[in-house]
Design an enzyme around this catalytic site. Structure first.
Site, mmCIF file in Angstrom:
data_model
loop_
_atom_site.group_PDB
_atom_site.id
_atom_site.type_symbol
_atom_site.label_atom_id
_atom_site.label_comp_id
_atom_site.label_asym_id
_atom_site.label_seq_id
_atom_site.Cartn_x
_atom_site.Cartn_y
_atom_site.Cartn_z
ATOM 1 C CB SER A 25 19.143 -75.770 49.435
ATOM 2 O OG SER A 25 19.660 -75.612 48.042
ATOM 3 C CE1 TYR A 61 14.409 -76.157 46.362
ATOM 4 C CE2 TYR A 61 16.781 -75.844 46.081
ATOM 5 C CZ TYR A 61 15.931 -76.486 46.480
ATOM 6 O OH TYR A 61 16.325 -77.515 47.185
HETATM 7 P P1 NAP Z 1 11.391 -84.842 46.618
HETATM 8 O O1 NAP Z 1 11.958 -86.211 46.485
HETATM 9 O O2 NAP Z 1 10.763 -83.979 45.803
HETATM 10 O O3 NAP Z 1 10.332 -84.814 47.817
HETATM 11 C C1 NAP Z 1 9.573 -83.793 48.300
HETATM 12 C C2 NAP Z 1 8.279 -84.316 49.038
HETATM 13 O O4 NAP Z 1 7.696 -82.942 49.500
HETATM 14 C C3 NAP Z 1 7.657 -85.159 48.236
HETATM 15 O O5 NAP Z 1 7.108 -86.124 49.326
HETATM 16 C C4 NAP Z 1 6.322 -84.131 47.926
HETATM 17 O O6 NAP Z 1 5.122 -84.768 47.788
HETATM 18 C C5 NAP Z 1 6.415 -83.214 49.136
HETATM 19 N N1 NAP Z 1 5.585 -81.897 48.990
HETATM 20 C C6 NAP Z 1 5.836 -80.922 47.918
HETATM 21 N N2 NAP Z 1 5.030 -79.962 48.094
HETATM 22 C C7 NAP Z 1 4.243 -80.241 49.170
HETATM 23 C C8 NAP Z 1 3.010 -79.638 49.944
HETATM 24 N N3 NAP Z 1 2.851 -78.657 49.218
HETATM 25 N N4 NAP Z 1 2.645 -80.273 51.043
HETATM 26 C C9 NAP Z 1 2.883 -81.375 51.446
HETATM 27 N N5 NAP Z 1 3.921 -82.259 50.747
HETATM 28 C C10 NAP Z 1 4.743 -81.626 49.760
HETATM 29 O O7 NAP Z 1 12.590 -84.067 47.317
HETATM 30 P P2 NAP Z 1 13.701 -84.241 48.212
HETATM 31 O O8 NAP Z 1 14.818 -84.457 47.181
HETATM 32 O O9 NAP Z 1 13.518 -85.624 49.236
HETATM 33 O O10 NAP Z 1 13.827 -83.043 49.112
HETATM 34 C C11 NAP Z 1 13.318 -82.818 50.243
HETATM 35 C C12 NAP Z 1 13.709 -81.572 50.776
HETATM 36 O O11 NAP Z 1 15.073 -81.125 50.592
HETATM 37 C C13 NAP Z 1 13.277 -80.123 50.029
HETATM 38 O O12 NAP Z 1 12.908 -79.279 50.598
HETATM 39 C C14 NAP Z 1 14.288 -79.933 48.935
HETATM 40 O O13 NAP Z 1 14.273 -78.645 48.524
HETATM 41 C C15 NAP Z 1 15.453 -80.150 50.013
HETATM 42 N N6 NAP Z 1 16.577 -80.412 49.306
HETATM 43 C C16 NAP Z 1 17.187 -81.475 48.602
HETATM 44 C C17 NAP Z 1 18.260 -81.673 47.760
HETATM 45 C C18 NAP Z 1 18.351 -82.714 46.866
HETATM 46 O O14 NAP Z 1 19.679 -82.585 46.323
HETATM 47 N N7 NAP Z 1 17.631 -83.512 46.496
HETATM 48 C C19 NAP Z 1 19.066 -80.861 47.976
HETATM 49 C C20 NAP Z 1 18.963 -79.838 49.197
HETATM 50 C C21 NAP Z 1 17.697 -79.626 49.793
HETATM 51 P P3 NAP Z 1 4.549 -84.910 46.393
HETATM 52 O O15 NAP Z 1 5.202 -86.595 46.121
HETATM 53 O O16 NAP Z 1 3.072 -85.634 46.461
HETATM 54 O O17 NAP Z 1 4.850 -83.988 45.561
HETATM 55 C C1 GCO Z 2 19.320 -77.856 41.442
HETATM 56 C C2 GCO Z 2 19.044 -78.899 42.687
HETATM 57 C C3 GCO Z 2 19.435 -78.234 43.790
HETATM 58 C C4 GCO Z 2 19.400 -79.335 44.981
HETATM 59 C C5 GCO Z 2 19.725 -78.703 46.249
HETATM 60 C C6 GCO Z 2 21.180 -78.407 46.564
HETATM 61 O O1 GCO Z 2 18.512 -77.600 40.455
HETATM 62 O O2 GCO Z 2 20.240 -76.817 41.530
HETATM 63 O O3 GCO Z 2 17.775 -79.326 42.487
HETATM 64 O O4 GCO Z 2 18.982 -77.027 44.075
HETATM 65 O O5 GCO Z 2 18.222 -79.799 45.085
HETATM 66 O O6 GCO Z 2 18.779 -78.033 47.078
HETATM 67 O O7 GCO Z 2 21.447 -78.432 47.833
#
Ligand code: NAP
Ligand code: GCO
Length: 266
Positions: free
Chosen positions: A146, A159
């Site tokens: 992240s 986080y």
């Molecule tokens: P999301 O839309 O919230 O999807 C997360 C997925 O993880 C969902 O399918 C969720 O399932 C699943 N999950 C959560 N807890 C779990 C568990 N204990 N066991 C199995 N599955 C679980 O998140 P996303 O934005 O696609 O993010 C995916 C990854 O990228 C995460 O690690 C997040 O921190 C990281 N990330 C996201 C962003 C961003 O801007 N979106 C940026 C940087 C990093 P349910 O639907 O059943 O809850």
């Molecule tokens: C927040 C966001 C982030 C992003 C992501 C950034 O509240 O600042 O949710 O943490 O999801 O991980 O890279």
């Protein structure tokens, strides 16, 4: 014919939490590059939703109900994949949660819950696939880190602690198992439009943009939120032989956020 060094033909990939969002986009790219896709989610309902979404893209994915924080359930899922499909060649630790709570208002249990999913679980799932990778002298582990692996901000202490820890777990897996031709790298997405970030993009009652939405546009040289598909190319690169000498690296895919001080307010 020239060899395609980005091909994932014949590889088995496990992407955690990939019914939708970033995990789904990465899994879809892997399938398009030739891999067999396995994924898990917390409930049968979510797995079925994922299976239908993959089928709509013409992808035959294998879905499992599994909570990645439950070591026994993870070991069982990995054993089942090994038996039914084959050893996992590529693991993407994608499942993650966030709780946006000011630190002084956050309970220790809430903090632990985030650490459990975002840091302990990548340890658990990596540990489950590593023995077969070591035995076969090949493997790719990709941890979804992240901006918060590098930066802090209000309300995301747990986080940031987890994603900072995940960066170091990545480097440690690379250090400990690199000699077995195992590469462990991270992808650090910028701000990506998924359900996780939906509350930060919600249009206000008067129709204006959420202040955080405007803030992100001003912090991102690309002047847009990322789409899950922006992670497809980097994820394929880190899963393919094109990255066989890249190890312990965090590839930030952030539209330039980490390079930029931010736009001066008007
Ligand atoms: P999301 O839309 O919230 O999807 C997360 C997925 O993880 C969902 O399918 C969720 O399932 C699943 N999950 C959560 N807890 C779990 C568990 N204990 N066991 C199995 N599955 C679980 O998140 P996303 O934005 O696609 O993010 C995916 C990854 O990228 C995460 O690690 C997040 O921190 C990281 N990330 C996201 C962003 C961003 O801007 N979106 C940026 C940087 C990093 P349910 O639907 O059943 O809850
Ligand atoms: C927040 C966001 C982030 C992003 C992501 C950034 O509240 O600042 O949710 O943490 O999801 O991980 O890279």
């Amino acid at each position: 014919m020239r060899k395609n060094i980005f091909s994932l033909e014949g590889k088995v990939a496990l992407i955690t939490g990939a019914s939708y969002g970033i995990g789904f986009a990465i899994a879809k790219a892997y399938a398009e590059a030739g891999a067999t896709v396995c994924f898990n989610d917390l409930t049968q309902e979510k797995v079925d939703m994922g299976l239908a979404a993959y089928a709509a893209e013409g992808i035959k994915a294998h879905g499992y109900v599994c909570n990645v924080t439950d070591e026994q359930a993870v070991n069982q899922m990995v054993a089942q994949i090994e038996e039914e499909i084959g050893s996992v060649d590529i693991l993407v630790n994608n499942a993650g949660i966030i709780k946006r709570i000011p630190m002084c208002e956050m309970s220790a249990d809430e903090f632990r819950e985030v650490i459990d999913v975002d840091l302990n679980a990548p340890f658990i799932v990596s540990k489950a696939v590593l023995p077969a990778m070591i035995q076969r002298r090949q493997g790719k582990i990709i941890n979804i880190c992240s901006m918060m692996s590098e930066l802090g901000r209000e309300t995301v202490s747990a986080y940031a602690a987890a994603k900072g820890g995940l960066k170091m777990l990545t480097k440690n897996i690379a250090s400990e198992y690199g000699a077995f031709n195992i590469q462990c790298n991270g992808i650090g997405p910028g701000y990506i439009a998924t359900p996780q970030t939906a509350p930060l993009r919600q249009v206000q009652a008067d129709g204006s943009k959420h202040p955080f939405d405007q803030f992100i546009l001003a912090k991102t040289p690309a002047e847009r939120w990322g789409a899950p598909e922006d992670l497809s190319g980097p994820a394929v690169f880190l899963a393919s032989e094109a990255s066989d000498f890249v190890n312990g690296h965090i590839l930030y895919v952030d539209g330039g956020i980490l390079a930029y001080i931010g736009k001066q307010p008007k």
